[in-house]
Scaffold this active site. Structure first.
Site, short mmCIF file in Angstrom:
data_model
loop_
_atom_site.label_atom_id
_atom_site.label_comp_id
_atom_site.label_asym_id
_atom_site.label_seq_id
_atom_site.Cartn_x
_atom_site.Cartn_y
_atom_site.Cartn_z
N ASP A 33 -38.35 -4.33 51.61
CA ASP A 33 -38.37 -3.24 50.64
C ASP A 33 -38.31 -1.93 51.43
OD1 ASP A 33 -38.46 -1.72 48.36
OD2 ASP A 33 -40.22 -2.70 47.50
C1 NOJ Z 1 -38.53 0.24 46.18
C2 NOJ Z 1 -38.86 -0.77 45.12
O1 NOJ Z 1 -40.12 -1.34 45.40
C3 NOJ Z 1 -37.84 -1.88 44.97
O2 NOJ Z 1 -38.13 -2.59 43.80
C4 NOJ Z 1 -36.45 -1.33 44.94
O3 NOJ Z 1 -35.52 -2.37 44.77
C5 NOJ Z 1 -36.20 -0.58 46.23
N1 NOJ Z 1 -37.13 0.54 46.30
C6 NOJ Z 1 -34.79 -0.08 46.35
O4 NOJ Z 1 -34.56 0.96 45.50
#
Ligand code: NOJ
Length: 770
Positions: A287
């Site tokens: 993430d």
């Molecule tokens: C952070 C989030 O936790 C995740 O769900 C998301 O896919 C990513 N950012 C990318 O935007």
């Protein structure tokens, strides 16, 4: 335009795009292709493939990547996300395939979570349809629209099981149950990926957040997770595993730690469970900034973070550029073998190969295709149908609903004429200007047949500090310049002149989703005040809720005549809400997350354990597991949801009550529509095992069927049950079943069930001789 002239498949890059590129050939061809390519790559170029950059089309993390074009041109990025549209993607892709040394195309990622531009209900709402086929269709439509807009990879499905509605991200998942969560995970992967990733209208899916992210302590986002492996396997891991079994192309690690080790450094999780036990052969991405954030989590400096992530099995680093900066140095110092970098690079290249990017890096994406395939009337129709199915009727006293298409309605509340919040916290590329408000939906449904009086009644939120915080998240909460009292008086006057009051209240979309935990999960105070004043007029009040989590609604449940939970319903929310309010669609949604009476009950979920001292309802008896000041029971349980019609259930009939080995049990029940409306009932099957080598839940969902029924119609609903449905993880973490007594429960909610017992042995028990 430069040509490599060396890699035959890359020559396709410069050929005119075809809409459906030929599917890539088998694994042997892919291996040969990737080997050939990797033989020409420098270590720096291989590390470049492991780097994922975030452009600024959406802000979904603490920072945006810089110098993107330069990095792409120099082969220092394997993918870019937060970018879409044929022109923006085309520009970046052209830099990669025309100007970088080896012409390797980019993965183009985006959070297409519940629709791309045609926005469906938020995932928690979608799950309340209990309709995996329809959810699959929504993912298919999302994939068609997103690919037409240049995207080839989505960060979905989010399958984190959550038993804590304080956590804002409960909005993004399918609720609390692993069985239903697994069905939905499979459906979404199928919907996005189709049966051939190389088609120009399929997206590579990315199941997230691996793992256990929904169990953050105290519901505070990103917080610590400490959980026994038994609990993890039993209740939290099944939906991720289901996505892997459905062939998901990628997996995203979560931002939390698990038992002391951050997910992105967790070798047990990524290598032992995901790759070795489940056989996952796609790639793992972190993430946002998860690698560099391991420093604050307490794992060491940035090089150490990179080393830990690589050794745990992470292939791609989202945004933090820790791999880009330190992997080569770690290799030189002998900390990381080249084989590990090669392995990760190979997985990224394989994903690109499977997506057909080496044949057509643009995947047939043109402005004309985007115009033709995005926000079509058919897509909007599907969004409307799914929204109708996602709404849950929580209360309907004296059949206040459906409303008559005549008379006068007072339409009150800060969300009554709102479009900005309808799309939820993950609106992706959705444009709220294309959304239908409740006010517009009602007008579309009834025209001038109903007189609709309007009043806002209250702001969404009065607390200026909270408003400022939400604004900092990019949400601008509009504020009415009138005083709260002026707004309230207007609303009361309007209500007094109406036959029925429809109050559209709830959370702002920014109060839900990421980094949006709440410790009080009721309606904001100013809206509660408004509701009290409306109820006081003595007019029947229909509360239409928009929110992203189970709320505490004790007062509302006692005083409002009807309550319709509509979550954030997406582009067609207003039309769908009107369809339900006026009875053109009989609500059929069922809750997938428990509504507590009080925050103090959290975590609260239907598949809890009995304990050795269960409470049997006698408040005078002391030594039992209960609260002194609130019931153990939720306000609205998992599986609950009313319709305008009513259903009755006959007794559970079992084909046998003594089974052996791999036999199949048929469990049936007669379900009758005893009301006045044609409708659909979600018939739920739960199984319990009162004695086993580990304590089991009081009941576990093991099946469900949506059954359409005309008024007066009865249908026999039959479930086939095999030992597979009896399995659970034992103390050795083996997934198996154990012989014994089982109870089959069938009904329309987890707390309203008809039951029948049976015995299931491994082998026939020999008859006792005299
Ligand atoms: C952070 C989030 O936790 C995740 O769900 C998301 O896919 C990513 N950012 C990318 O935007």
């Amino acid at each position: 335009m430069k040509r490599t002239g060396l890699l035959p498949a890359l020559i396709g890059v410069i050929m005119p795009c075809c809409l459906h590129a030929a599917p890539p050939a088998g694994d042997a061809d892919m291996n040969a292709f990737v080997n050939h390519l990797m033989n020409r790559m420098t270590l720096e170029e291989k590390i470049g493939q492991l780097n994922l950059l975030s452009a600024g089309f959406g802000v979904t993390g603490p920072e945006i990547s810089t110098d993107i074009e330069n990095k792409v041109e120099h082969g220092l990025a394997g993918g870019v996300f937060n970018v879409y549209t044929p022109s923006a993607v085309g520009k970046l892709q052209s830099l990669a395939v025309n100007d970088s040394r080896l012409h390797i195309p980019l993965l183009i990622g985006f959070d297409v979570i519940h629709g791309h531009k045609t926005i469906f209900p938020i995932p928690l709402g979608l799950s309340c349809t209990w309709n995996p086929a329809a959810i699959e269709r929504s993912a298919r439509i999302a994939a068609t629209e997103a690919t037409a807009d240049g995207v080839n990879w989505t960060f979905s499905p989010m399958v984190d099981i959550c038993r804590d509605p304080r956590w804002g991200r409960i909005a993004e998942g399918a609720g609390e149950d692993p069985y239903l969560g697994a069905q939905i995970a499979r459906a979404m992967v199928r919907g996005y990926q189709g049966d051939d990733l190389a088609r120009s209208n399929t997206l590579m899916a990315c199941v997230k957040h691996f793992a256990l992210y929904g169990a953050a302590e105290a519901g505070r986002d990103y917080n610590t997770v400490d959980m026994s492996r038994l609990k993890a396997y039993q209740y939290y891991l099944p939906p991720y595993q289901a996505a892997v079994e459905a062939g998901v192309g990628s997996v995203m690690t979560s931002l939390n730690e698990i038992n002391g080790v951050p997910a992105s450094a967790n070798h047990w999780l990524i290598t032992d469970v995901l790759r070795k036990q489940w056989g996952f052969n796609g790639f793992v991405v972190t993430d946002y900034d998860a690698v560099s954030e391991m420093t604050d989590a307490g794992m060491g400096d940035l090089p150490k973070d990179a080393e830990l992530a690589m050794k745990a099995g992470v292939d791609m680093d989202m945004v933090s550029e820790t791999y880009l900066k330190y992997l080569s140095e770690l290799f030189t110092r002998g900390e990381i073998p080249e084989s590990m970098i090669n392995q990760a690079c190979r997985r990224i290249l394989e994903a690109k190969y499977k997506l057909g990017l080496f044949n057509d890096p643009y995947r047939g994406c043109t402005e004309a295709r985007a115009r033709a395939e995005i926000l079509t009337p058919e897509n909007r129709k599907a969004a409307r149908e799914l929204a109708e199915q996602s709404f849950v009727l929580l209360k309907n006293d004296q059949q206040i609903l459906p409303l008559k298409k005549s008379g006068t309605i007072a339409l009150v509340g800060p969300l009554a004429d709102d479009r900005q919040n309808l799309l939820g916290s993950w609106r992706a590329a959705g444009d709220w200007r294309r959304a239908v408000s409740v006010e517009a939906g009602i007008s579309n449904a009834v025209g001038s047949a109903v007189t609709v009086l309007h009043a806002k009644g209250a702001n969404l939120i009065d607390d200026p500090a909270l408003r400022a915080t939400l604004k900092a998240f990019g949400e601008d909460i509009p504020v009415d310049s009138r005083s709260p009292q002026q707004m309230l008086s207007e609303a009361v006057a309007v209500a007094s002149n109406a036959d029925t009051v429809v109050a559209v209240l709830g959370e702002s979309s920014g109060m839900t989703g990421e980094a949006a935990s709440r410790s009080h999960i009721g309606l904001p105070e100013c809206q509660q005040k408004l509701l009290r004043a409306l109820v006081k007029t003595g007019k029947p009040v229909v509360l239409v809720l928009m929110n992203g989590r189970p709320l505490t609604l004790n007062w509302e449940a006692e005083h409002c005549g009807a309550i319709l939970e509509t979550w954030f319903g997406g582009t067609e929310a207003g039309n769908a809400i009107a369809d339900v309010l006026f009875g053109d669609y009989d609500p059929s949604g069922k809750l997938t997350a428990t509504f507590p009476r009080d925050v103090g009950q959290i975590p609260i979920y239907y598949n809890h354990k009995n304990t050795g001292r269960p409470y049997a309802g006698d408040p005078g008896y002391k030594y039992v597991s209960r609260y002194l000041d609130v019931s153990n029971n939720p306000l609205y349980p998992f599986g609950y949801g009313l319709s305008y019609t009513t259903f009755s259930y006959g007794n559970v009939e079992l084909s046998q009550t003594n089974l052996t080995g791999d036999e199949t049990l048929l469990a049936s029940v007669d379900v009758t529509n005893t009301g006045q409306y044609a409708s659909e009932e979600t018939v739920q099957l739960y199984v319990s095992q009162p004695a086993a080598s580990v304590t089991r839940s009081v009941e576990d969902l093991r099946g469900f069927q949506k059954v359409p029924l005309q008024p007066g119609e009865t249908r026999k609903v039959t479930f086939r049950i095999t030992p597979e449905d009896l399995k659970f993880y034992n103390p050795e973490l083996e997934y198996d079943w154990e012989p014994g007594t089982f109870i089959i429960h069938i009904g329309g909610s987890s707390s309203q069930l008809k039951s029948a017992p049976l015995i299931w042995n491994r082998q026939a028990v020999p008859a006792q001789s005299e």
